[in-house]
Design an enzyme around this catalytic site. Structure first.
Site, PDB file in Angstrom:
ATOM      1  N   LYS A 290      -4.619  -3.178  -0.964  1.00 49.16           N
ATOM      2  CA  LYS A 290      -3.815  -3.913   0.011  1.00 49.16           C
ATOM      3  C   LYS A 290      -4.465  -3.856   1.400  1.00 49.16           C
ATOM      4  O   LYS A 290      -5.422  -3.098   1.614  1.00 49.16           O
ATOM      5  CB  LYS A 290      -2.399  -3.314   0.017  1.00 49.16           C
ATOM      6  CG  LYS A 290      -1.626  -3.551  -1.296  1.00 49.16           C
ATOM      7  CD  LYS A 290      -0.260  -2.872  -1.243  1.00 49.16           C
ATOM      8  CE  LYS A 290       0.569  -3.182  -2.479  1.00 49.16           C
ATOM      9  NZ  LYS A 290       1.891  -2.472  -2.432  1.00 49.16           N
TER      10      LYS A 290
ATOM     11  N   TYR B 151       5.169 -11.692  -5.632  1.00 52.94           N
ATOM     12  CA  TYR B 151       6.302 -10.798  -5.406  1.00 52.94           C
ATOM     13  C   TYR B 151       7.646 -11.474  -5.690  1.00 52.94           C
ATOM     14  O   TYR B 151       8.659 -11.071  -5.131  1.00 52.94           O
ATOM     15  CB  TYR B 151       6.256 -10.243  -3.976  1.00 52.94           C
ATOM     16  CG  TYR B 151       5.240  -9.134  -3.777  1.00 52.94           C
ATOM     17  CD1 TYR B 151       5.232  -8.014  -4.612  1.00 52.94           C
ATOM     18  CD2 TYR B 151       4.307  -9.187  -2.744  1.00 52.94           C
ATOM     19  CE1 TYR B 151       4.312  -6.983  -4.434  1.00 52.94           C
ATOM     20  CE2 TYR B 151       3.385  -8.153  -2.558  1.00 52.94           C
ATOM     21  CZ  TYR B 151       3.394  -7.056  -3.401  1.00 52.94           C
ATOM     22  OH  TYR B 151       2.493  -6.036  -3.211  1.00 52.94           O
TER      23      TYR B 151
ATOM     24  N   ASN C  70       1.509   1.356   1.184  1.00 50.67           N
ATOM     25  CA  ASN C  70       1.166   2.241   0.056  1.00 50.67           C
ATOM     26  C   ASN C  70      -0.135   1.853  -0.643  1.00 50.67           C
ATOM     27  O   ASN C  70      -0.381   2.249  -1.789  1.00 50.67           O
ATOM     28  CB  ASN C  70       2.349   2.372  -0.912  1.00 50.67           C
ATOM     29  CG  ASN C  70       2.690   1.071  -1.612  1.00 50.67           C
ATOM     30  OD1 ASN C  70       2.033   0.043  -1.400  1.00 50.67           O
ATOM     31  ND2 ASN C  70       3.694   1.106  -2.461  1.00 50.67           N
TER      32      ASN C  70
ATOM     33  N   HIS D  11      -1.797  -2.002  -5.322  1.00 51.24           N
ATOM     34  CA  HIS D  11      -0.898  -2.610  -6.298  1.00 51.24           C
ATOM     35  C   HIS D  11      -1.514  -2.486  -7.680  1.00 51.24           C
ATOM     36  O   HIS D  11      -2.723  -2.621  -7.836  1.00 51.24           O
ATOM     37  CB  HIS D  11      -0.685  -4.099  -5.984  1.00 51.24           C
ATOM     38  CG  HIS D  11       0.021  -4.831  -7.104  1.00 51.24           C
ATOM     39  ND1 HIS D  11       1.393  -4.841  -7.217  1.00 51.24           N
ATOM     40  CD2 HIS D  11      -0.462  -5.511  -8.172  1.00 51.24           C
ATOM     41  CE1 HIS D  11       1.731  -5.521  -8.324  1.00 51.24           C
ATOM     42  NE2 HIS D  11       0.618  -5.940  -8.915  1.00 51.24           N
TER      43      HIS D  11
ATOM     44  N   GLU E 220       0.009 -11.889 -13.370  1.00 49.53           N
ATOM     45  CA  GLU E 220      -0.627 -11.581 -12.083  1.00 49.53           C
ATOM     46  C   GLU E 220      -2.143 -11.804 -12.113  1.00 49.53           C
ATOM     47  O   GLU E 220      -2.720 -12.292 -11.142  1.00 49.53           O
ATOM     48  CB  GLU E 220      -0.313 -10.132 -11.689  1.00 49.53           C
ATOM     49  CG  GLU E 220       1.177  -9.927 -11.396  1.00 49.53           C
ATOM     50  CD  GLU E 220       1.559  -8.468 -11.175  1.00 49.53           C
ATOM     51  OE1 GLU E 220       0.679  -7.589 -11.269  1.00 49.53           O
ATOM     52  OE2 GLU E 220       2.748  -8.209 -10.902  1.00 49.53           O
TER      53      GLU E 220
HETATM   54  P1  DAT Z   1       5.102  -0.853  -7.125  1.00 48.95           P
HETATM   55  O1  DAT Z   1       4.154  -1.401  -6.078  1.00 48.95           O
HETATM   56  O2  DAT Z   1       4.929   0.635  -7.276  1.00 48.95           O
HETATM   57  O3  DAT Z   1       5.044  -1.591  -8.427  1.00 48.95           O
HETATM   58  P2  DAT Z   1       7.613  -2.238  -6.610  1.00 48.95           P
HETATM   59  O4  DAT Z   1       7.145  -3.295  -7.544  1.00 48.95           O
HETATM   60  O5  DAT Z   1       8.968  -1.655  -6.822  1.00 48.95           O
HETATM   61  O6  DAT Z   1       6.578  -1.024  -6.541  1.00 48.95           O
HETATM   62  O7  DAT Z   1       7.589  -2.810  -5.126  1.00 48.95           O
HETATM   63  C1  DAT Z   1       6.514  -3.620  -4.695  1.00 48.95           C
HETATM   64  C2  DAT Z   1       6.125  -3.188  -3.312  1.00 48.95           C
HETATM   65  O8  DAT Z   1       7.204  -3.425  -2.413  1.00 48.95           O
HETATM   66  C3  DAT Z   1       5.834  -1.699  -3.168  1.00 48.95           C
HETATM   67  O9  DAT Z   1       4.510  -1.366  -3.512  1.00 48.95           O
HETATM   68  C4  DAT Z   1       6.100  -1.465  -1.723  1.00 48.95           C
HETATM   69  C5  DAT Z   1       7.233  -2.416  -1.417  1.00 48.95           C
HETATM   70  N1  DAT Z   1       8.534  -1.746  -1.483  1.00 48.95           N
HETATM   71  C6  DAT Z   1       9.212  -1.398  -2.590  1.00 48.95           C
HETATM   72  N2  DAT Z   1      10.360  -0.806  -2.287  1.00 48.95           N
HETATM   73  C7  DAT Z   1      10.417  -0.770  -0.930  1.00 48.95           C
HETATM   74  C8  DAT Z   1      11.343  -0.284   0.019  1.00 48.95           C
HETATM   75  N3  DAT Z   1      12.488   0.300  -0.359  1.00 48.95           N
HETATM   76  N4  DAT Z   1      11.060  -0.429   1.338  1.00 48.95           N
HETATM   77  C9  DAT Z   1       9.911  -1.017   1.739  1.00 48.95           C
HETATM   78  N5  DAT Z   1       8.990  -1.509   0.892  1.00 48.95           N
HETATM   79  C10 DAT Z   1       9.236  -1.377  -0.415  1.00 48.95           C
HETATM   80 MG    MG Z   2       5.644  -3.540  -8.907  1.00 49.41          MG
END
Ligand code: DAT
Ligand code: MG
Length: 154
Positions: free
Chosen positions: A11, A51, A114, A117, A128
Site C-alpha cells: 500500500k 473495496y 497497515n 493487502h 482481485e
Molecule cells: P484485511 O486488509 O486484513 O483483509 P479488511 O478486509 O477487514 O482487512 O479491511 C480492509 C482494510 O480496511 C484494512 O486493511 C484496513 C481498513 N480497515 C479495516 N477496518 C478498519 C477500521 N475499523 N478502521 C479503519 N480502517 C479499517
Molecule cells: Mg480484506
C-alpha cells in the site's frame, strides 16, 4: 496442496516508507512465485471495485483516499496455499494485534496504515487478481529450484 494465485498490494505507506523490498522479500522468502508485479496508481474506480465489500462502513472513505493517495506495488503470487500463507505473513488487520515477525506486526502501528493487502479467500483472489492484472501481465514460468520448494512426490 492446491496451487493458488493471490493478489498482494504494498500500500502507499509501504512504498513511501521504502519498505517495498523488505515486504516483497518476506513473501519471496517462502518460495512463493511472483507471477505479476507492477508499480501503479489506483484510480477511484479501481479502489471502489477492490473495496466494494466495505462500502458504507465508517472507514470506507478514508480507505479509498489512502489507497488512491500515492503509488502502490501490486503483485500476483503463486504457490500451494498461497492465499493462507500470504495472510499469515501479513498478520492481523490491526497492527496492534499482529504478532512480531509479521509485516503488520513489525512495521505498522495503526489499522488505517497497515502497509499491505492480501486476498482473503479463493473467490476474492480470483476477482482481485483480475481487477489489477490482465492476462498478458501474468507470466507463467518455471524456476530451476522449484523442486526444492515444493516436492512433486506429495
Ligand atoms: P484485511 O486488509 O486484513 O483483509 P479488511 O478486509 O477487514 O482487512 O479491511 C480492509 C482494510 O480496511 C484494512 O486493511 C484496513 C481498513 N480497515 C479495516 N477496518 C478498519 C477500521 N475499523 N478502521 C479503519 N480502517 C479499517
Ligand atoms: Mg480484506
Amino acid at each position: 496442496m492446491e496451487l493458488e494465485r493471490t493478489l498482494v498490494l504494498v500500500k502507499p505507506d509501504g512504498v513511501q516508507r521504502g519498505l517495498v523490498g523488505t515486504i516483497i522479500g518476506r513473501f519471496e522468502g517462502t518460495g512463493m512465485k511472483i507471477v505479476g508485479m507492477k508499480l501503479m496508481h489506483v484510480s477511484e474506480d479501481l479502489a471502489s471495485r477492490h473495496y466494494a465489500e466495505h462500502e458504507g462502513k465508517p472507514f470506507y472513505d478514508g480507505l479509498v483516499n489512502y489507497i488512491t493517495s500515492a503509488p502502490i506495488v501490486a503483485l500476483c503470487l503463486e504457490g500451494p496455499d498461497a492465499i493462507a500463507i500470504t495472510r499469515k505473513l501479513m498478520g492481523a488487520t490491526r497492527p496492534n494485534e499482529a504478532p512480531p515477525g509479521t509485516i503488520r506486526g513489525d512495521f505498522g502501528i495503526e489499522v488505517s496504515r497497515n502497509l499491505v493487502h492480501g486476498s482473503a479467500n479463493k473467490q476474492d483472489a480470483a476477482r482481485e487478481v483480475g481487477l489489477f492484472f490482465n492476462d498478458a501481465e501474468l507470466i507463467d514460468y518455471a524456476r530451476s529450484n522449484d523442486v526444492w520448494i515444493v516436492s512433486d512426490e506429495g
